[in-house]
Design a protein around this motif. Sequence first.
Motif, PDB file in Angstrom:
ATOM      1  N   ILE A 190       0.748  -1.573   0.156  1.00  0.00           N
ATOM      2  CA  ILE A 190      -0.268   0.282  -0.092  1.00  0.00           C
ATOM      3  C   ILE A 190       1.267   1.491   0.212  1.00  0.00           C
ATOM      4  O   ILE A 190       1.327   1.755   0.942  1.00  0.00           O
ATOM      5  CB  ILE A 190      -0.772   0.178   1.003  1.00  0.00           C
ATOM      6  CG1 ILE A 190      -1.992  -1.058   1.182  1.00  0.00           C
ATOM      7  CG2 ILE A 190      -1.944   1.636   0.891  1.00  0.00           C
ATOM      8  CD1 ILE A 190      -3.010  -1.043   2.759  1.00  0.00           C
ATOM      9  N   ASN A 191       0.633   1.597  -0.655  1.00  0.00           N
ATOM     10  CA  ASN A 191       1.245   3.329  -1.085  1.00  0.00           C
ATOM     11  C   ASN A 191       0.560   4.512  -0.148  1.00  0.00           C
ATOM     12  O   ASN A 191      -0.510   4.271  -1.340  1.00  0.00           O
ATOM     13  CB  ASN A 191       1.109   3.488  -2.284  1.00  0.00           C
ATOM     14  CG  ASN A 191       2.161   5.052  -2.608  1.00  0.00           C
ATOM     15  OD1 ASN A 191       2.161   5.891  -1.975  1.00  0.00           O
ATOM     16  ND2 ASN A 191       2.673   5.322  -3.831  1.00  0.00           N
ATOM     17  N   LYS A 192       0.652   4.783   0.693  1.00  0.00           N
ATOM     18  CA  LYS A 192       0.030   5.928   1.441  1.00  0.00           C
ATOM     19  C   LYS A 192      -0.411   7.397   0.941  1.00  0.00           C
ATOM     20  O   LYS A 192      -1.311   7.922   1.351  1.00  0.00           O
ATOM     21  CB  LYS A 192       0.425   5.794   2.845  1.00  0.00           C
ATOM     22  CG  LYS A 192       0.731   4.893   3.829  1.00  0.00           C
ATOM     23  CD  LYS A 192       1.237   4.863   5.833  1.00  0.00           C
ATOM     24  CE  LYS A 192       0.658   4.306   6.061  1.00  0.00           C
ATOM     25  NZ  LYS A 192       1.188   4.899   7.328  1.00  0.00           N
ATOM     26  N   GLU A 193       0.984   7.854  -0.202  1.00  0.00           N
ATOM     27  CA  GLU A 193       0.995   8.510  -1.122  1.00  0.00           C
ATOM     28  C   GLU A 193       0.575   9.625   0.335  1.00  0.00           C
ATOM     29  O   GLU A 193      -0.209  11.071   0.117  1.00  0.00           O
ATOM     30  CB  GLU A 193      -0.897   8.595  -1.228  1.00  0.00           C
ATOM     31  CG  GLU A 193      -0.610   7.668  -2.660  1.00  0.00           C
ATOM     32  CD  GLU A 193      -1.831   7.559  -3.670  1.00  0.00           C
ATOM     33  OE1 GLU A 193      -2.715   7.928  -3.746  1.00  0.00           O
ATOM     34  OE2 GLU A 193      -1.386   7.230  -4.998  1.00  0.00           O
ATOM     35  N   ASP A 194       1.316  10.296   0.992  1.00  0.00           N
ATOM     36  CA  ASP A 194       0.790  11.479   2.415  1.00  0.00           C
ATOM     37  C   ASP A 194       1.829  12.685   1.857  1.00  0.00           C
ATOM     38  O   ASP A 194       2.076  13.074   2.809  1.00  0.00           O
ATOM     39  CB  ASP A 194       1.525  10.302   3.072  1.00  0.00           C
ATOM     40  CG  ASP A 194       2.377  10.160   4.020  1.00  0.00           C
ATOM     41  OD1 ASP A 194       3.022   9.830   2.796  1.00  0.00           O
ATOM     42  OD2 ASP A 194       2.554   9.144   4.991  1.00  0.00           O
ATOM     43  N   GLY A 195       3.100  12.277   0.463  1.00  0.00           N
ATOM     44  CA  GLY A 195       4.498  13.536   0.470  1.00  0.00           C
ATOM     45  C   GLY A 195       5.156  12.789   1.445  1.00  0.00           C
ATOM     46  O   GLY A 195       6.356  13.199   1.465  1.00  0.00           O
ATOM     47  N   GLU A 196       4.697  11.496   2.003  1.00  0.00           N
ATOM     48  CA  GLU A 196       6.516  10.948   2.831  1.00  0.00           C
ATOM     49  C   GLU A 196       6.999   9.746   1.939  1.00  0.00           C
ATOM     50  O   GLU A 196       7.669   9.170   2.720  1.00  0.00           O
ATOM     51  CB  GLU A 196       5.599  11.051   4.441  1.00  0.00           C
ATOM     52  CG  GLU A 196       5.289  12.760   4.964  1.00  0.00           C
ATOM     53  CD  GLU A 196       6.580  13.066   5.276  1.00  0.00           C
ATOM     54  OE1 GLU A 196       7.515  13.063   5.753  1.00  0.00           O
ATOM     55  OE2 GLU A 196       6.418  14.578   5.133  1.00  0.00           O
ATOM     56  N   ASN A 197       6.408   8.900   1.043  1.00  0.00           N
ATOM     57  CA  ASN A 197       6.885   8.471   0.621  1.00  0.00           C
ATOM     58  C   ASN A 197       6.755   7.033   1.241  1.00  0.00           C
ATOM     59  O   ASN A 197       7.413   6.082   1.543  1.00  0.00           O
ATOM     60  CB  ASN A 197       8.039   7.977   0.042  1.00  0.00           C
ATOM     61  CG  ASN A 197       8.661   9.064  -1.225  1.00  0.00           C
ATOM     62  OD1 ASN A 197       7.931   9.126  -2.200  1.00  0.00           O
ATOM     63  ND2 ASN A 197       9.616   9.823  -1.232  1.00  0.00           N
TER      64      ASN A 197
END
Length: 143
Positions: A29-36
């Motif tokens: 799962i890529n959280k796509e939170d801007g923090e990689n």
Amino acid sequence: MKTFKLVCLKIDEQSAEAKNIPLLDGLVINKEDGENSWLLESLISKDFLPYFEEQKEANRTLKMFVTISKLSNAPARISASVNTITVLDESISILFDGRLLTSRSQYRPDELLESLLDQGLSGNALKEAFKESIQQREHSTKL
């Protein structure tokens, strides 16, 4: 968030070869939170339970190569730690928290060739030096 199938998991133990962890199943799962930030869940054999318990107990950060969707995709380099170990009837589930690592700076092939030419190499010596340099760069990015 984006979810992908985890198809290959290798752990870099700073040895000649990365430790391959045979998967029964897996999810990324890529959280796509801007923090990689990434979450990985791997379903694997119970044979690996002592190894992952040791990693969790020591709170180690693991350098991993993960391949998503299909084996022909290039692996992503992830730095991760074991979050949860769940023992199931026939296997174990390992949940990792990780961060995608950016690729190390590498020469482009044309820059590498120019550098070797500047060293005065030509013919077979140039060909062999080029091939060896490419193999070294590929090996340095493997987990």
